[in-house]
Structure formats: C-alpha cells, structure tokens
Motif scaffolding. Sequence first.
Motif, PDB file in Angstrom:
ATOM      1  N   VAL A 147      45.688  51.270  39.536  1.00  0.00           N
ATOM      2  CA  VAL A 147      45.398  49.965  40.292  1.00  0.00           C
ATOM      3  C   VAL A 147      45.023  49.551  40.476  1.00  0.00           C
ATOM      4  CG1 VAL A 147      45.904  49.810  43.274  1.00  0.00           C
ATOM      5  CG2 VAL A 147      46.116  52.258  42.796  1.00  0.00           C
ATOM      6  N   LEU A 148      43.405  48.611  39.758  1.00  0.00           N
ATOM      7  CA  LEU A 148      42.858  47.832  40.220  1.00  0.00           C
ATOM      8  C   LEU A 148      43.058  46.663  38.762  1.00  0.00           C
ATOM      9  CD1 LEU A 148      40.479  45.995  40.598  1.00  0.00           C
ATOM     10  CD2 LEU A 148      39.070  47.828  38.855  1.00  0.00           C
ATOM     11  N   HIS A 149      43.735  48.206  37.200  1.00  0.00           N
ATOM     12  CA  HIS A 149      44.178  46.911  36.635  1.00  0.00           C
ATOM     13  C   HIS A 149      45.963  46.314  36.912  1.00  0.00           C
ATOM     14  CE1 HIS A 149      41.125  48.703  33.996  1.00  0.00           C
ATOM     15  NE2 HIS A 149      41.481  49.524  33.532  1.00  0.00           N
ATOM     16  N   GLN A 150      46.934  47.474  37.937  1.00  0.00           N
ATOM     17  CA  GLN A 150      48.065  46.376  38.146  1.00  0.00           C
ATOM     18  C   GLN A 150      47.466  45.059  38.845  1.00  0.00           C
ATOM     19  OE1 GLN A 150      50.715  49.415  39.243  1.00  0.00           O
ATOM     20  NE2 GLN A 150      50.196  51.438  38.308  1.00  0.00           N
TER      21      GLN A 150
ATOM     22  N   VAL B 249      52.702  47.770  45.035  1.00  0.00           N
ATOM     23  CA  VAL B 249      51.662  48.521  43.701  1.00  0.00           C
ATOM     24  C   VAL B 249      51.560  49.631  43.598  1.00  0.00           C
ATOM     25  CG1 VAL B 249      49.352  48.723  41.576  1.00  0.00           C
ATOM     26  CG2 VAL B 249      50.943  46.550  42.905  1.00  0.00           C
ATOM     27  N   ASP B 250      52.315  50.537  43.222  1.00  0.00           N
ATOM     28  CA  ASP B 250      52.619  51.809  42.828  1.00  0.00           C
ATOM     29  C   ASP B 250      50.889  52.305  43.973  1.00  0.00           C
ATOM     30  OD1 ASP B 250      55.003  52.318  42.535  1.00  0.00           O
ATOM     31  OD2 ASP B 250      54.029  53.558  40.136  1.00  0.00           O
TER      32      ASP B 250
ATOM     33  N   GLU C 107      44.910  43.362  39.008  1.00  0.00           N
ATOM     34  CA  GLU C 107      44.772  42.035  38.157  1.00  0.00           C
ATOM     35  C   GLU C 107      45.071  41.184  37.313  1.00  0.00           C
ATOM     36  OE1 GLU C 107      41.450  43.981  36.413  1.00  0.00           O
ATOM     37  OE2 GLU C 107      39.681  42.855  38.267  1.00  0.00           O
ATOM     38  N   THR C 108      46.429  42.493  36.798  1.00  0.00           N
ATOM     39  CA  THR C 108      47.238  41.684  35.504  1.00  0.00           C
ATOM     40  C   THR C 108      48.190  40.984  36.582  1.00  0.00           C
ATOM     41  OG1 THR C 108      46.998  43.806  34.946  1.00  0.00           O
ATOM     42  CG2 THR C 108      49.363  42.484  34.205  1.00  0.00           C
ATOM     43  N   CYS C 109      48.557  41.800  37.711  1.00  0.00           N
ATOM     44  CA  CYS C 109      50.161  41.040  38.755  1.00  0.00           C
ATOM     45  C   CYS C 109      49.262  39.629  39.100  1.00  0.00           C
ATOM     46  CB  CYS C 109      49.740  41.735  40.341  1.00  0.00           C
ATOM     47  SG  CYS C 109      50.997  41.285  41.560  1.00  0.00           S
ATOM     48  N   MET C 110      48.155  39.182  39.499  1.00  0.00           N
ATOM     49  CA  MET C 110      47.729  37.996  39.945  1.00  0.00           C
ATOM     50  C   MET C 110      47.641  36.737  38.291  1.00  0.00           C
ATOM     51  SD  MET C 110      46.752  38.158  42.877  1.00  0.00           S
ATOM     52  CE  MET C 110      48.212  39.436  42.693  1.00  0.00           C
ATOM     53  N   LYS C 111      47.327  37.238  37.516  1.00  0.00           N
ATOM     54  CA  LYS C 111      47.377  36.400  36.613  1.00  0.00           C
ATOM     55  C   LYS C 111      48.877  36.836  35.526  1.00  0.00           C
ATOM     56  CE  LYS C 111      43.231  38.366  35.031  1.00  0.00           C
ATOM     57  NZ  LYS C 111      41.892  39.020  33.898  1.00  0.00           N
ATOM     58  N   THR C 112      49.447  36.931  36.064  1.00  0.00           N
ATOM     59  CA  THR C 112      51.436  36.804  35.773  1.00  0.00           C
ATOM     60  C   THR C 112      52.829  36.560  36.075  1.00  0.00           C
ATOM     61  OG1 THR C 112      51.408  39.154  35.779  1.00  0.00           O
ATOM     62  CG2 THR C 112      50.618  38.328  33.376  1.00  0.00           C
ATOM     63  N   HIS C 113      52.470  36.430  37.658  1.00  0.00           N
ATOM     64  CA  HIS C 113      52.982  36.498  38.949  1.00  0.00           C
ATOM     65  C   HIS C 113      53.265  35.363  39.502  1.00  0.00           C
ATOM     66  CE1 HIS C 113      54.083  40.810  38.776  1.00  0.00           C
ATOM     67  NE2 HIS C 113      53.968  40.795  37.338  1.00  0.00           N
ATOM     68  N   PHE C 114      52.755  34.108  39.236  1.00  0.00           N
ATOM     69  CA  PHE C 114      52.750  33.141  40.188  1.00  0.00           C
ATOM     70  C   PHE C 114      52.511  32.042  38.941  1.00  0.00           C
ATOM     71  CE2 PHE C 114      50.710  36.738  42.585  1.00  0.00           C
ATOM     72  CZ  PHE C 114      51.292  36.858  43.227  1.00  0.00           C
TER      73      PHE C 114
ATOM     74  N   THR D  22      37.965  39.442  43.636  1.00  0.00           N
ATOM     75  CA  THR D  22      37.440  40.628  43.635  1.00  0.00           C
ATOM     76  C   THR D  22      38.224  41.436  44.116  1.00  0.00           C
ATOM     77  OG1 THR D  22      35.623  39.319  43.391  1.00  0.00           O
ATOM     78  CG2 THR D  22      35.262  41.092  44.184  1.00  0.00           C
ATOM     79  N   PHE D  23      38.097  42.691  44.005  1.00  0.00           N
ATOM     80  CA  PHE D  23      38.768  43.341  44.864  1.00  0.00           C
ATOM     81  C   PHE D  23      37.637  44.819  45.256  1.00  0.00           C
ATOM     82  CE2 PHE D  23      42.019  42.139  41.732  1.00  0.00           C
ATOM     83  CZ  PHE D  23      43.317  41.086  42.927  1.00  0.00           C
ATOM     84  N   GLN D  24      37.727  45.156  46.554  1.00  0.00           N
ATOM     85  CA  GLN D  24      37.368  46.699  47.005  1.00  0.00           C
ATOM     86  C   GLN D  24      38.467  47.200  46.845  1.00  0.00           C
ATOM     87  OE1 GLN D  24      34.247  46.387  49.480  1.00  0.00           O
ATOM     88  NE2 GLN D  24      35.859  48.112  50.731  1.00  0.00           N
TER      89      GLN D  24
END
Length: 301
Positions: free
Chosen positions: A265-268, A225-226, A270-277, A285-287
């Motif tokens: 970054v947070l949005h990207q 992610v960028d 989260e989207t990755c976790m919901k769509t790429h697997f 939960t991201f810090q």
Amino acid sequence: MHQHSPTTGSTRTRLLIAAAITFGVLLAQLVGAVLSHSLALAADTGHVAIDSVGLLLAAFTATLMTRPSTDALTYGYARLEAIAGGIQAGMIIIICAVIGYEGIAHLITPIPVDGTQMAAWAVAGLLGNLLSMLVMAGRHRDNLNIRAAFLEVTVDAISSVGVIAGGIVTRLTGINRFDAVISLLIAAAMLPRGYKLLKDAGEILLDRAPKELNVAEIRQHILRVDHVTGLHDLHVWPLNSHTVLLSAHIIIAKQCYKDGHALEVLHQVETCMKTHFPRKIEHCTFQIEPEGHAAHELLKH
C-alpha cells in the motif's frame, strides 16, 4: 538530508550584478528627476529603488536558502522566498499609493517639466533595465523570490518606455499634465503585480494547497488503492514555490500487517502521488494504521 532549494551560486552572482546595474540606474534617474522636475521620472525612479532593494533581498535570501537544514530548522530557510516576496509586494503597494497621490495632485496643479531631459534620462534607465534582464535571463524561474525581482525589472523597463514617450510628447506639445498621466499609468501597471506577488507569498505562508492540486481528487486516488479502507488527516501544502509536502493517515485492515499488504500500500500510494497529478508530490509522509487506531488519537486536524 533533503535539499529543498534549487538556488545556486550562479543565481546569487547574477542577482548581485543586476542589483549593481539597477543601483546605477537609480542614481542616474534620480538626478534626471531633479533636473527635469518630472513626476513620471521620479515615479520610475521609485520603482527602480524597489528593484534595487528587491534584488539585494533576493540575493541575500538566495544565499541563506543554500544553507543545509539543521535540527532546529528542519526545512532550512526554504520559506524565506515567500517572506522576501511578501516584503517586495508591500513595498510595491506603498510606492503605488504615493505615486497615485502625487499624480492626482499634479493633474490638478501641473508643474513645468523639461520633456527633453525627462526622455533622455529615461533612455539611460531603459538600457540599464534591459541589461539587468539579460543578466537574470535563464534564472528568473528558479523560485518566487527571484521571479519577483525579474518581474520588477521587466515592468520598470516598460515604465521607462512610457516615460520616454511622455517626455517626447511633453516636449512637442508643452502640455505638462502628460507627465502626471504617465506616472499614474506606471502606478497602475505596478499595483496588480504587487497584489499578485503578495497573494502568492501569502498562499505559501498560509500553507494553502497549490492551485494545480485538487485535495478531494488526491483523497479519492488514495482511497482507490487496494487494501485501503479509510483515510484521515490529509494535508497538502507548499514549502516554497517548488516543493509540495503531503501527509496523511491511511487505514488498512489488521490482516494486511500479516500478509505484507501494508508495504505494498505504501509503495502504491507514493507512486500515485508522483505520477497522477499535474504537479508531482515527491515529499510525502504517510502513517499506515490499522482500523480502529484513529480512536486513540487525541489531536484531530
């Protein structure tokens, strides 16, 4: 407040109805086992006893799992399905050991068996099992606990077919050892299922990452992610058979806090976790932290 259980009132009702039917089958086959002196029918009766306990346990667990989370139990009772599944697996393994021991003993020293009664009582058991399966159809994939109960009844129906066949063969041939052979086959059919159920429950309780998810691949997706310059403390684990949890510390440049990239970054991610697997990771939960912040953390995990 999140709801982590798909269990419904309809599921509980179906489980209780199936438990009542199975208990009736238990009583009928217990009488049949005593009258026919059939070890195979007794083995199947023991299996039905596990079904009855398993269905009641599943209904009780399903009831608790609908309760909302609290400040003390922040995820509610979502883990109960794995605990209940483990208990059922333990019962299956124990009864397989008992059946195996008695089956070998009866092979060595066979006892007279009434094949006609053996088959007749097994037919009653089969009808009851089929009715229980019909009641639970449509809900048996709700969670690990309910799936375990459905599988128990399914295998018991198959066992009943074996007992019917054994009773007929015993009646026609007069060879009593067929009864012991059928009982050992029932144990052999039950044992792998008990092991798999115990393994599935254990993986949830040990927080093992689900098989459908490759943690190394997840790490690489986040790092691509960028504006992400690093990642640590990545954890992926199942709360139950439906919900996957993920937490991670994502490192970005300090400048990203000024130009707005941190939120991007947070949005990207989260989207990755919901769509790429293959299995969606919807509870993340991201810090987001600046470079160098990890040095201030005392706990490394």
